[in-house]
Design a protein around this motif. Structure first.
Motif, PDB file in Angstrom:
ATOM      1  N   ILE A   1      18.387   7.609  11.329  1.00 47.85           N
ATOM      2  CA  ILE A   1      17.827   6.464  10.535  1.00 47.85           C
ATOM      3  C   ILE A   1      17.309   7.014   9.282  1.00 47.85           C
ATOM      4  CG2 ILE A   1      16.304   4.786  10.669  1.00 47.85           C
ATOM      5  CD1 ILE A   1      16.955   4.712  13.965  1.00 47.85           C
ATOM      6  N   GLU A   2      16.408   7.912   9.340  1.00 42.37           N
ATOM      7  CA  GLU A   2      15.873   8.642   7.794  1.00 42.37           C
ATOM      8  C   GLU A   2      17.108   8.705   6.797  1.00 42.37           C
ATOM      9  OE1 GLU A   2      12.882   8.862   5.159  1.00 42.37           O
ATOM     10  OE2 GLU A   2      12.813   7.723   7.377  1.00 42.37           O
ATOM     11  N   ALA A   3      17.748   9.278   7.373  1.00 39.22           N
ATOM     12  CA  ALA A   3      19.088   9.722   6.443  1.00 39.22           C
ATOM     13  C   ALA A   3      19.793   8.439   5.824  1.00 39.22           C
ATOM     14  CB  ALA A   3      20.274  10.713   7.016  1.00 39.22           C
ATOM     15  N   ALA A   4      19.904   7.676   6.785  1.00 41.91           N
ATOM     16  CA  ALA A   4      20.444   6.171   6.377  1.00 41.91           C
ATOM     17  C   ALA A   4      19.557   5.505   5.319  1.00 41.91           C
ATOM     18  CB  ALA A   4      20.783   5.541   7.429  1.00 41.91           C
ATOM     19  N   VAL A   5      18.272   5.608   5.529  1.00 43.20           N
ATOM     20  CA  VAL A   5      17.128   5.019   4.737  1.00 43.20           C
ATOM     21  C   VAL A   5      17.350   5.755   3.281  1.00 43.20           C
ATOM     22  CG1 VAL A   5      14.691   4.707   4.089  1.00 43.20           C
ATOM     23  CG2 VAL A   5      15.755   4.118   6.520  1.00 43.20           C
ATOM     24  N   LEU A   6      17.486   6.866   3.361  1.00 43.59           N
ATOM     25  CA  LEU A   6      17.383   7.736   2.114  1.00 43.59           C
ATOM     26  C   LEU A   6      18.823   7.354   1.419  1.00 43.59           C
ATOM     27  CD1 LEU A   6      15.875  11.195   3.191  1.00 43.59           C
ATOM     28  CD2 LEU A   6      14.782   9.557   1.890  1.00 43.59           C
ATOM     29  N   HIS A   7      19.948   7.353   1.990  1.00 46.96           N
ATOM     30  CA  HIS A   7      20.967   7.019   1.277  1.00 46.96           C
ATOM     31  C   HIS A   7      21.093   5.833   0.750  1.00 46.96           C
ATOM     32  CE1 HIS A   7      23.744  10.600   2.036  1.00 46.96           C
ATOM     33  NE2 HIS A   7      23.162  10.693   3.416  1.00 46.96           N
ATOM     34  N   THR A   8      20.146   4.541   1.486  1.00 50.25           N
ATOM     35  CA  THR A   8      20.404   3.403   0.941  1.00 50.25           C
ATOM     36  C   THR A   8      19.382   3.197  -0.230  1.00 50.25           C
ATOM     37  OG1 THR A   8      21.002   2.695   3.296  1.00 50.25           O
ATOM     38  CG2 THR A   8      20.020   0.986   1.531  1.00 50.25           C
TER      39      THR A   8
ATOM     40  N   ALA B   1      18.846   5.585  -2.406  1.00 51.01           N
ATOM     41  CA  ALA B   1      19.596   6.281  -3.454  1.00 51.01           C
ATOM     42  C   ALA B   1      20.640   5.056  -4.053  1.00 51.01           C
ATOM     43  CB  ALA B   1      20.173   7.655  -2.832  1.00 51.01           C
ATOM     44  N   ASN B   2      21.176   4.730  -2.980  1.00 47.66           N
ATOM     45  CA  ASN B   2      22.288   3.527  -3.818  1.00 47.66           C
ATOM     46  C   ASN B   2      21.432   2.421  -4.422  1.00 47.66           C
ATOM     47  OD1 ASN B   2      24.398   4.735  -2.327  1.00 47.66           O
ATOM     48  ND2 ASN B   2      24.290   3.601  -0.592  1.00 47.66           N
ATOM     49  N   LEU B   3      20.397   2.085  -4.055  1.00 49.21           N
ATOM     50  CA  LEU B   3      19.630   0.941  -4.766  1.00 49.21           C
ATOM     51  C   LEU B   3      19.235   1.697  -6.246  1.00 49.21           C
ATOM     52  CD1 LEU B   3      17.097  -0.452  -1.802  1.00 49.21           C
ATOM     53  CD2 LEU B   3      18.645  -1.821  -3.673  1.00 49.21           C
ATOM     54  N   ARG B   4      18.689   2.837  -6.307  1.00 45.01           N
ATOM     55  CA  ARG B   4      18.281   3.483  -7.644  1.00 45.01           C
ATOM     56  C   ARG B   4      19.515   3.621  -8.327  1.00 45.01           C
ATOM     57  NH1 ARG B   4      15.470   6.821  -4.410  1.00 45.01           N
ATOM     58  NH2 ARG B   4      16.845   8.352  -4.192  1.00 45.01           N
ATOM     59  N   PHE B   5      20.900   3.702  -7.964  1.00 48.71           N
ATOM     60  CA  PHE B   5      21.937   3.974  -8.714  1.00 48.71           C
ATOM     61  C   PHE B   5      22.429   2.455  -9.188  1.00 48.71           C
ATOM     62  CE2 PHE B   5      26.539   3.412  -8.627  1.00 48.71           C
ATOM     63  CZ  PHE B   5      26.880   4.180  -9.845  1.00 48.71           C
ATOM     64  N   LEU B   6      22.245   1.264  -8.271  1.00 50.25           N
ATOM     65  CA  LEU B   6      22.381   0.170  -8.708  1.00 50.25           C
ATOM     66  C   LEU B   6      21.530  -0.278 -10.106  1.00 50.25           C
ATOM     67  CD1 LEU B   6      22.717  -2.241  -5.710  1.00 50.25           C
ATOM     68  CD2 LEU B   6      24.516  -1.401  -7.227  1.00 50.25           C
ATOM     69  N   GLU B   7      20.254   0.301 -10.155  1.00 51.20           N
ATOM     70  CA  GLU B   7      19.397   0.117 -11.306  1.00 51.20           C
ATOM     71  C   GLU B   7      20.251   0.758 -12.530  1.00 51.20           C
ATOM     72  OE1 GLU B   7      15.598   1.801 -10.211  1.00 51.20           O
ATOM     73  OE2 GLU B   7      15.513   0.514  -8.747  1.00 51.20           O
TER      74      GLU B   7
END
Length: 196
Positions: free
Chosen positions: A148-155, A157-163
């Protein structure tokens, strides 16, 4: 073939059969991975048996259909050990559906890119909320906690990429606008030549 190797890993602890393997996998990995389809699992077991990595023995049952109990072979153990020792290296490039959407949206202009970013941001924020609920429910299991922590970190990171995408939205749309007429002129030229 990560599912195949996960099955080999389960069989490393002793013989088992399809439904028991499926239950063990789902109990260990939990809802974050997704359900392991029993039909897919039996395809995996057939392939592993064909490759000599597992061996199956038919076990008669009195009130139910016979079942096949699988065990790990020496070749299967060696393959499992090789897999565990190899690092994960991306060999096919980075493929992500969002990039395809970004490519297409940029060809429709700035507002379409901004809309794509807004929609995806909302989805990622919703995903983070769901992951937070899962984190609270599965706090007792260290393996699930890590998944779950890996999924949180990936998500995150995806939000930072959207920025970054949002910051470059104008450049993306402008580049696509410059490229699109050339594509249209090329297609028009090909139509004119084929009509002659």
């Amino acid at each position: 073939m990560p599912i195949e190797h996960a099955v080999l890993g389960l069989l490393a602890h002793g013989p088992s059969y399809g439904y028991e393997l499926r239950a063990s996998f789902q109990e260990a990995i939990g809802p974050q991975w997704g359900e392991l389809n029993i039909g897919r699992l039996y395809q995996v077991l057939d392939r592993l048996a064909r490759d000599g990595l597992v061996a199956g023995t038919l076990v008669p049952q009195q009130r139910r259909p016979d079942k096949t109990v699988y065990r790990l072979t020496d070749a299967g153990r060696a393959e499992l050990d090789r897999w565990l020792e190899r690092p994960i290296i991306r060999t096919t490039g980075y493929r992500d559906e969002f990039f395809l959407k970004l490519f297409v949206a940029s060809r429709f202009g700035l507002e379409r890119v901004r809309g794509l970013v807004r929609t995806q941001r909302e989805a990622y924020l919703g995903e983070l909320g769901g992951l937070e609920e899962l984190r609270e429910r599965h706090d007792h299991d260290p393996l699930l906690r890590l998944l779950i922590e890996a999924a949180v970190l990936h998500t995150e990171a995806n939000l930072r990429f959207l920025e970054q995408v949002a910051a470059q939205a104008e450049d993306l749309a402008a580049r696509a606008a410059v490229a699109a007429p050339e594509d249209g002129e090329r297609v028009a030229g090909e139509r004119t030549r084929s009509a002659q």
